[in-house]
Design an enzyme around this catalytic site. Structure first.
Site, PDB file in Angstrom:
ATOM      1  N   CYS B 123       0.831  -1.452   0.114  1.00 58.15           N
ATOM      2  CA  CYS B 123       0.007   0.019   0.111  1.00 58.15           C
ATOM      3  C   CYS B 123       1.007   1.503   0.067  1.00 58.15           C
ATOM      4  O   CYS B 123       0.197   2.227  -0.246  1.00 58.15           O
ATOM      5  CB  CYS B 123      -1.037  -0.010   1.206  1.00 58.15           C
ATOM      6  SG  CYS B 123      -2.030  -1.408   1.296  1.00 58.15           S
ATOM      7  N   HIS B 380      -8.856   3.430  -2.205  1.00 55.06           N
ATOM      8  CA  HIS B 380      -7.742   3.316  -1.834  1.00 55.06           C
ATOM      9  C   HIS B 380      -7.082   2.255  -3.115  1.00 55.06           C
ATOM     10  O   HIS B 380      -7.070   1.075  -2.790  1.00 55.06           O
ATOM     11  CB  HIS B 380      -7.496   2.537  -0.753  1.00 55.06           C
ATOM     12  CG  HIS B 380      -6.058   2.161  -0.173  1.00 55.06           C
ATOM     13  ND1 HIS B 380      -5.029   2.375  -0.798  1.00 55.06           N
ATOM     14  CD2 HIS B 380      -5.625   1.083   0.747  1.00 55.06           C
ATOM     15  CE1 HIS B 380      -3.958   1.923   0.033  1.00 55.06           C
ATOM     16  NE2 HIS B 380      -4.223   0.808   0.514  1.00 55.06           N
ATOM     17  N   CYS B 410      -0.120   2.169   6.479  1.00 51.46           N
ATOM     18  CA  CYS B 410       0.143   1.176   6.931  1.00 51.46           C
ATOM     19  C   CYS B 410       0.431   0.115   5.661  1.00 51.46           C
ATOM     20  O   CYS B 410      -0.154   0.604   4.578  1.00 51.46           O
ATOM     21  CB  CYS B 410      -1.106   0.606   7.973  1.00 51.46           C
ATOM     22  SG  CYS B 410      -2.474   0.252   7.224  1.00 51.46           S
ATOM     23  N   GLY B 412       0.607  -3.664   4.158  1.00 55.05           N
ATOM     24  CA  GLY B 412       0.440  -5.057   4.215  1.00 55.05           C
ATOM     25  C   GLY B 412       1.608  -5.937   4.828  1.00 55.05           C
ATOM     26  O   GLY B 412       2.527  -5.550   4.045  1.00 55.05           O
TER      27      GLY B 412
END
Lengths: 348, 424
Positions: B123, B380, B410, B412
């Site tokens: 991300c 997103h 954050c 993954g």
């Protein structure tokens, strides 16, 4: 980056030996030069970092130093009590010579690079003095009537010397001129003079922050002669600007104006290797490397059009460890050194 | 006056004189403008649209990238020859998208001399792309570069994006945790850390409301470059239409705690996470043009802002949501900026639960976080988000006349990334 702490003493000047490229001298003062002793450090640049080879203590603060050009072991220091002392690093403790004529703090000493049996000094008492290491009294006294922070001989001509003072003037003296009321002054350039080739407050090319004036007068703290362009002098001081002047055109104002420092500039030094590069150290705790645009074709074109040449600070060296005031530098062999008020010497 | 006093007043006079410039910036502050600063001169994005249904669902990722790069070139007016490298963050494409992104760069009008890479840090890929370009410029490898991010979740989201784990990986407990689906582990984390569903729904409703207001007020218009003449198959009628996609289509009006409270949990019967308080699955692309300040001035490029510092950290794979909490202080420390000095935080809303936890744990002022909404409201697109945040941040800072911004997300498998920016 090499680092050496001048424990208990705050650096005011640092110079490479002209004889040994691994030897550096540092003039320092306790309590930021306000009150207390001074110490001259002789440091060696070794594979293990910077090591102290020797040091000499003095009664009062030391504000500047100059290596002898004739004797590899001798160093001249400028002291807060108005004295100038010559130390021999082959000997211990005491200076081999001491001259006491200035009435106030001596802030600059500079050895003549051409006529090597002369050096000069400048003081807060408003005078510049020329000396010979072999004589007990000064050869000439040149009044400036203003606190004179910096004086230097031209590296190209043995009889020309220059000084900058708290009255915002760059003075050029020629010792060959006959004694007269002018005291050998041949040129006085107001450092704050604008560049008349541009209208007041005209925007600098590319909005690089360079200014063309008019400027308010400000105390000048330091200057240096270019080592390759014999008529070019860089000055800097309390107004945080570094300027270059061509003494052939004293009425033309600054050739380049370099803005970037955020507090007064305490020292400028031209590169001994590159004609267009200079280093500066400031109370803003940074040393910066500048290019005055002399070798830059684009810069030259802008100059021909009448504006200040383009310039750029290549690097703002973040002396992140210097907590108080970056003070001074010398440069040799491509490795600049700086000495700081916090009591650190850096090789960068 | 005694001698020390004389000296003191003399030296004081060196320091007290006024500056020739109006900048009160202290030494080495991120506000200092140095010629070797890395600056952003143009940043923009496509609209974000709903995965599987939205306006860009039938546009391949590489085509989105072409559109974004073309827009970047025309808006900045930079000569394409000057762009030396293009980094594209993207998470889902097979092979990382390396082949089609190079082709996309050529189609967009970048010359063959412009190098292209794709990269994947989940991300944060879009931010990583910008950071990579900034560092390449800082290190002197290139002078001008583009950091970008693109994702077509409509066409590439699914189980195929992760390779089957080997026995060796599965035999290691933390190794195995890396493949736990994001929703499952976030559900567990929300439970363990006591983040109530009502709080999550309130946060999500806030995101929707802020985004709706921002869209109504045209706050996204500056950063969005719409696409005209997009082929789109109506999922209801299977009819192919040609449409214009000019705005984010995931933003909805009237979302409240009450309306979100009615949605069924997605990952556990008694869970707290659902479609309304997690990020939307979306399609989109974004790009950021970067260079040194001296280069920008030479080229006459308008400086939007400055890249100051970035950080990347690792956390436990099952606690990936806490990434920003660990990454933001590291980036601020590197930048020499305190958390209270920051005017706007763009923290990706992967899930309301983790974003809210990070905000609370860091003690941030909620008003400063995602002032125009976030991924819960407008989506997103995984690899794109990091690059999208740059344009959202700078346009918000510009509107409000503020200076310091932070982008963070954050990541993954248990990481966090953050970057500090200064609007100019």
């Amino acid at each position: 980056m090499l680092e050496y702490r001048t424990q208990g003493f705050n650096g005011y000047a640092v110079k490479y030996s002209p004889f040994f490229d691994s030897r550096v001298a540092v003039a320092s003062a306790a309590n930021f030069g306000l009150v207390g002793n001074g110490r001259l450090h002789i440091l060696g640049l070794t594979a293990k970092g910077i090591v102290a080879e020797k040091w000499f203590d003095t009664q009062d603060s030391l504000f500047d130093l100059a290596w002898s050009e004739t004797h590899e072991n001798q160093v001249l220091v400028a002291a807060g009590d108005g004295s100038i002392k010559l130390f021999d690093i082959g000997l211990d403790e005491f200076p081999v010579q001491s001259w006491q004529e200035h009435n106030r703090e001596v802030f600059a000493v500079h050895w003549n690079l051409v006529d090597k049996d002369k050096f000069c000094s400048s003081s807060w008492d408003g005078t510049i003095k020329v000396w010979s290491p072999d004589r007990p009294t000064s050869l000439v006294t040149l009044p400036t009537h203003a606190c004179t922070y910096s004086a230097a001989f031209s590296p190209h001509d043995p009889s020309i010397l220059s000084a900058v003072s708290s009255d915002s003037q760059l003075r050029i003296f020629d010792l060959r001129t006959p004694p007269s009321a002018s005291n050998h002054i041949t040129l006085t350039i107001p450092i704050h003079s604008p560049n008349p080739r541009l209208p007041p407050n005209a925007a600098a090319p590319n909005n690089q922050g360079a200014q063309v004036g008019p400027f308010a007068p400000a105390e000048a703290l330091t200057h240096d002669w270019n080592k390759y362009r014999s008529t070019v002098v860089a000055t800097a001081g309390v107004d945080r600007l570094i300027r270059t002047f061509d003494i052939r055109a004293p009425d033309q104002g600054p050739v380049a104006v370099m803005q970037g420092h955020e507090y007064a500039v305490r020292r400028v030094a031209w590169s001994p290797h590159l004609a267009d590069t200079l280093l500066s150290a400031s109370y803003d705790m940074t040393c910066r490397v500048w290019n005055d645009g002399f070798n830059d074709a684009k810069g030259a074109v802008i100059g021909a059009q009448g504006g200040p040449r383009s310039w750029a600070a290549w690097v703002a060296i973040p002396s992140s460890c210097v907590e108080l005031i970056g003070a001074c530098l010398g440069m040799r062999g491509g490795l600049p050194v700086s000495g700081g008020m916090r009591g650190c010497v850096f090789g960068m | 006056m005694s001698k020390p006093n004389q000296r003191l007043s003399q030296i004081q006079s060196h320091l007290s004189a006024t500056a020739p410039s109006s900048s009160p910036a202290s030494a080495l502050s991120p506000l200092t403008k140095s010629p070797d600063d890395i600056v952003v001169t143009t940043c923009l994005r496509t609209p974000f649209t709903k995965g599987g249904r939205g306006g860009l669902k039938d546009v391949p990722a590489a085509d989105l990238l072409v559109h974004t790069l073309k827009s970047l070139l025309s808006r900045s007016g930079i000569s394409p020859d000057l762009i030396e490298d293009l980094a594209v963050g993207s998470v889902l494409p097979p092979g990382g998208g390396a082949t089609e992104f190079r082709a996309a760069a050529l189609v967009a009008g970048l010359p063959e001399s412009t190098a292209v890479k794709s990269l994947n840090r989940q991300c944060s890929s879009g931010l990583q792309a910008c950071v990579d370009i900034a560092h390449a410029i800082k290190a002197g490898m290139i002078d001008v570069g583009v950091g970008a991010g693109v994702e077509s979740m409509s066409s590439q989201y699914g189980p195929g994006a992760v390779t089957e784990f080997s026995e060796l990986l599965d035999s290691h407990p933390e190794g195995k945790n890396c493949k736990v689906p994001m929703g499952m582990l976030s559900e567990q984390m929300a439970r363990d850390r006591g983040i109530k569903r009502s709080d999550q729904d309130a946060f999500a409703a806030g995101s929707y409301q802020k985004a709706f207001r921002a869209q109504q007020e045209g706050k996204f218009d500056e950063e969005i470059v719409g696409l005209k003449g997009v082929k789109w198959v109506d999922p209801k009628t299977d009819e192919e239409k040609v449409i214009d996609v000019m705005r984010d289509d995931g933003i909805r009006d009237g979302m409240t705690v009450e309306s979100l409270g009615k949605i069924k949990p997605a990952f556990a019967k008694d869970g707290s996470i659902h479609a309304g308080n997690a990020s939307q699955i979306s399609d989109g692309a974004a790009a950021v043009l970067m260079m040194k300040r001296s280069t920008a001035e030479r080229l006459g490029q308008t400086i939007v802002g400055k890249f100051v510092a970035s950080s990347v950290v690792g956390v436990k794979p099952l606690l990936m949501g806490i990434g920003p909490w660990k990454a933001i202080p590291v980036a601020l420390e590197k930048a020499g900026v305190s958390k209270d000095e920051v005017d706007v935080y763009e923290i990706n809303e992967a899930f309301a639960s983790q974003c809210l936890w990070c905000i609370r744990e860091l003690g941030l002022d909620e008003k400063k976080v995602n002032p125009d909404g976030g991924a819960i409201a407008f989506g997103h697109p995984l690899g794109c988000t990091g690059a999208r945040q740059v344009s959202t941040l700078f346009s918000e800072l510009g509107r409000t006349g503020k200076r310091f911004g932070v982008t963070s997300m954050c990541v993954g498998t248990g990481m966090g990334m953050a970057a500090v920016w200064v609007k100019e």
